[in-house]
Scaffold this active site. Structure first.
Site, PDB file in Angstrom:
ATOM      1  N   THR A  37       0.829  -1.201   0.000  1.00 29.95           N
ATOM      2  CA  THR A  37       0.000   0.000   0.000  1.00 29.95           C
ATOM      3  C   THR A  37       0.862   1.250   0.000  1.00 29.95           C
ATOM      4  OG1 THR A  37      -0.040   0.101   2.434  1.00 29.95           O
ATOM      5  CG2 THR A  37      -1.800  -1.137   1.362  1.00 29.95           C
ATOM      6  N   ARG A  67      -7.939   6.534   4.688  1.00 24.56           N
ATOM      7  CA  ARG A  67      -8.411   5.879   5.915  1.00 24.56           C
ATOM      8  C   ARG A  67      -8.941   4.477   5.612  1.00 24.56           C
ATOM      9  NH1 ARG A  67     -11.454   9.754  10.225  1.00 24.56           N
ATOM     10  NH2 ARG A  67      -9.782  11.258  10.568  1.00 24.56           N
ATOM     11  N   VAL A  68      -9.464   4.264   4.423  1.00 24.79           N
ATOM     12  CA  VAL A  68      -9.979   2.945   4.045  1.00 24.79           C
ATOM     13  C   VAL A  68      -9.202   2.453   2.829  1.00 24.79           C
ATOM     14  CG1 VAL A  68     -11.982   1.624   3.260  1.00 24.79           C
ATOM     15  CG2 VAL A  68     -12.282   3.467   4.934  1.00 24.79           C
ATOM     16  N   THR A  70      -7.391  -1.162   3.340  1.00 30.51           N
ATOM     17  CA  THR A  70      -7.224  -2.606   3.580  1.00 30.51           C
ATOM     18  C   THR A  70      -8.424  -3.202   4.314  1.00 30.51           C
ATOM     19  OG1 THR A  70      -6.066  -2.173   5.668  1.00 30.51           O
ATOM     20  CG2 THR A  70      -4.716  -2.427   3.687  1.00 30.51           C
ATOM     21  N   LYS A 140      -4.608 -14.076  14.716  1.00 32.19           N
ATOM     22  CA  LYS A 140      -5.618 -15.068  15.100  1.00 32.19           C
ATOM     23  C   LYS A 140      -5.448 -16.342  14.277  1.00 32.19           C
ATOM     24  CE  LYS A 140     -10.584 -15.851  15.602  1.00 32.19           C
ATOM     25  NZ  LYS A 140     -11.928 -15.243  15.649  1.00 32.19           N
ATOM     26  N   TYR A 234      18.857  -9.471  37.092  1.00 36.27           N
ATOM     27  CA  TYR A 234      17.902 -10.044  38.047  1.00 36.27           C
ATOM     28  C   TYR A 234      17.182  -8.901  38.733  1.00 36.27           C
ATOM     29  CZ  TYR A 234      21.985  -9.260  41.115  1.00 36.27           C
ATOM     30  OH  TYR A 234      23.069  -8.717  41.765  1.00 36.27           O
ATOM     31  N   HIS A 292      19.737   2.933  49.088  1.00 41.34           N
ATOM     32  CA  HIS A 292      18.515   2.169  49.330  1.00 41.34           C
ATOM     33  C   HIS A 292      17.269   3.042  49.205  1.00 41.34           C
ATOM     34  CE1 HIS A 292      20.980  -1.219  50.423  1.00 41.34           C
ATOM     35  NE2 HIS A 292      21.618  -0.475  51.308  1.00 41.34           N
ATOM     36  N   GLY A 321      29.346   3.551  47.588  1.00 38.15           N
ATOM     37  CA  GLY A 321      28.471   2.628  46.871  1.00 38.15           C
ATOM     38  C   GLY A 321      27.105   3.221  46.605  1.00 38.15           C
ATOM     39  N   PHE A 479       2.266  15.328  61.011  1.00 36.16           N
ATOM     40  CA  PHE A 479       2.204  16.015  62.300  1.00 36.16           C
ATOM     41  C   PHE A 479       2.844  15.192  63.411  1.00 36.16           C
ATOM     42  CE2 PHE A 479      -2.166  14.030  62.133  1.00 36.16           C
ATOM     43  CZ  PHE A 479      -1.988  13.124  63.167  1.00 36.16           C
TER      44      PHE A 479
END
Length: 530
Positions: A37, A67-68, A70, A140, A234, A292, A321, A479
């Protein structure tokens, strides 16, 4: 008997033309008919690759500005028709619908259009309709159809073609990737459409929690889209697997280029994010040191070098570190000072060439260039996982200014104390609750947090600060439920306190401060961080 399915007919319709010509030449060399296309067809034809225009193939011209093109039975029938059902084959033959064995399709660049800040109408025009429909149809029917949605898959596809065809295992792998792509694409559209301003009524009152386009921040069904940035060695521990996904929402670790050093770990990413979000809070040159996911030293200064000296001195033990974030272009002087100790990561909006060259000597140090600072006043959503679901909330973008403060003690804070109170309260926002932060002259002097008791956090902050606490101000993220927290501050030598207020015992807390001559201000805003 071979389990390979040969490809006789392919439909190619791509927005991203990367690798298209090379793929087209391979298809043509193996006698595969290529349907295509618009721009894809032109690109292939200009390269000498024979193609059949979809409009000529279907007998239905492109319409509605493309837009149309396929969305017709001959295309979807060719993708969806099952080759193992005689009834399907008979219907396809009766309607002159040949089978399509390969779909190569990537989608209109909707995410990129939104990311560049395009107008609403342009974003809508970049919502692909035909592409997702074809991808879902082909995926599908993956028993017979191979669906390719990413140029990164071309190499694997070409190898399969040259080996006689695709296997069912390959096609199922392609189908899984295809449905993931359409799901994330639709999620990106849904997220944008919910939050965008669009063509909303200009008289509509828009708030952080009520976007004007749909009028709801939290729709009944929430779509989350992410792009896999990298697989990680990990997770928090070696027995956990992990990956890093990005949304492109804001500058930071996700936008950063890693210029050097080892691969980032899961914990490196968490810590770097915590540091960078904190350092972005400050207008003056600032340095944040995180261990940390918690700040252990924060300082502002006239330049990054002086801010580093102060932040490091605030807690000379914890930075080793650690993760360092700065909010200015990293210069060579600051880089040399920072790299004098063992550091895991430095993250900055940019870095001078001399600083980059200097840090290159530290081969294991990771240097991240984020390209900008996150807007701490911006909205957006944050996610936390729980068993069976997600908690979703707006980002804590609350800001407290001088005019927001309520002086509740007989003594008002001095100008110097006010500046330190606001500085400490901004740091407090990034410390785990119960958070206590002492500060003086734009430098943290003691930080305590993540404890079940506010008094325990106070004791830890004093223990970490030692003699530096005397003459500091204190910030609390929530507080004080009892006067004992204020008493601990008095004993440590604090001169002023900033806290949200709102306790049933506020009067007792204020009385304790007045008795000791402390200044205290209420913010009316809490900054819990769990």
């Amino acid at each position: 008997m071979s389990d390979k399915t040969p490809i006789r007919r392919a439909l190619v319709s791509v927005s991203d033309k990367t690798g298209l010509v090379d793929l087209g030449r391979v298809l043509a060399a193996h006698g595969i008919e290529i349907l295509s296309t618009g721009g894809s067809a032109r690109t292939l034809r200009d390269a000498g690759v024979p193609v059949v225009e979809v409009a000529d193939y279907t007998g239905v011209p492109e319409m509605l500005d493309g837009r149309v093109k396929t969305l017709v039975p001959k295309i979807h029938g060719g993708l969806l028709g099952r080759r193992d059902l005689p009834d399907h084959l008979a219907q396809m033959a009766a309607q002159n619908i040949p089978p399509i064995d390969l779909l190569v399709c990537n989608l209109y660049p909707f995410e990129q259009t939104v990311a560049k800040g395009a107008e609403f109408a342009e974003c809508v025009e970049n919502i692909d309709i035909g592409g997702p429909a074809m991808i879902r149809s082909g995926a599908k029917n993956h028993d017979a159809v191979a669906v390719i949605t990413d140029p990164a898959q071309y190499g694997d596809l070409i190898a399969a073609i040259e080996d006689g065809g695709t296997t069912l295992k390959q096609r199922r792998h392609y189908a899984a990737a295809a449905y993931t792509r359409t799901a994330t694409y639709d999620a990106a559209i849904a997220t944008w459409f919910t939050a965008t301003n669009g063509d909303a009524d200009p008289d509509l009152r828009v708030t952080e929690t009520v976007p004007p386009q749909t009028g709801e921040m939290f729709p009944a069904r929430l779509a989350i889209a992410g792009l896999k940035h990298q697989a990680l060695r990990y997770g928090e521990n070696p027995h956990q697997v992990a990956a890093f996904y990005t949304t492109g929402e804001r500058p930071g670790v996700a936008s950063a280029r890693q210029l050097q050093g080892k691969e980032l770990s899961y914990i490196n990413i968490l810590d770097a994010d915590a540091a960078y979000e904190c350092v972005a809070e400050f207008d003056r040159p600032a340095v944040v040191i995180v261990k940390h996911a918690t700040p252990c030293g924060v300082a502002v200064g006239d330049d990054l070098a002086s801010a580093w000296d102060a932040a490091f001195a605030a807690d000379p033990v914890s930075p080793f570190g650690g993760i360092i974030a700065v909010n200015r272009v990293l210069d060579a002087e600051a880089a040399e000072k920072i790299s004098s100790i063992f550091i895991e990561v430095i993250i900055a909006p940019a870095a001078e060439p001399d600083a980059i060259a200097l840090l290159a000597r530290k081969k294991n140090l990771r240097l991240l260039i984020a390209g900008g600072l996150p807007d701490t006043a911006a909205g957006g959503l944050g996610f936390r996982s729980v068993a069976g679901g997600y908690l979703v909330q707006t980002r804590d973008n609350g800001m407290v200014a001088r005019d927001d403060l309520k002086i509740v003690t007989r003594r008002a804070p001095t100008e110097a104390e006010l500046a330190d109170l606001l500085f400490a309260f901004r740091v407090c926002k990034h410390v785990k609750s119960n958070a206590i932060v002492y500060a003086k002259d734009g430098v943290t002097t003691g930080i305590g947090g993540g404890q079940t008791s506010r008094v325990d956090s106070s004791r830890i902050a004093v223990l970490k600060g030692g003699d530096r606490i005397a003459g500091s101000v204190l910030a609390s993220d929530a507080f004080f439920p009892f006067a004992d927290g204020v008493q601990a501050a008095i004993e440590a030598g604090a001169t002023a306190i900033i806290q949200p207020g709102g306790s049933m015992r506020d009067a007792e807390v204020i009385a304790a401060a007045d008795e000791a001559g402390l200044a205290m201000v209420f913010t009316g805003m809490r900054h819990f961080r769990h």
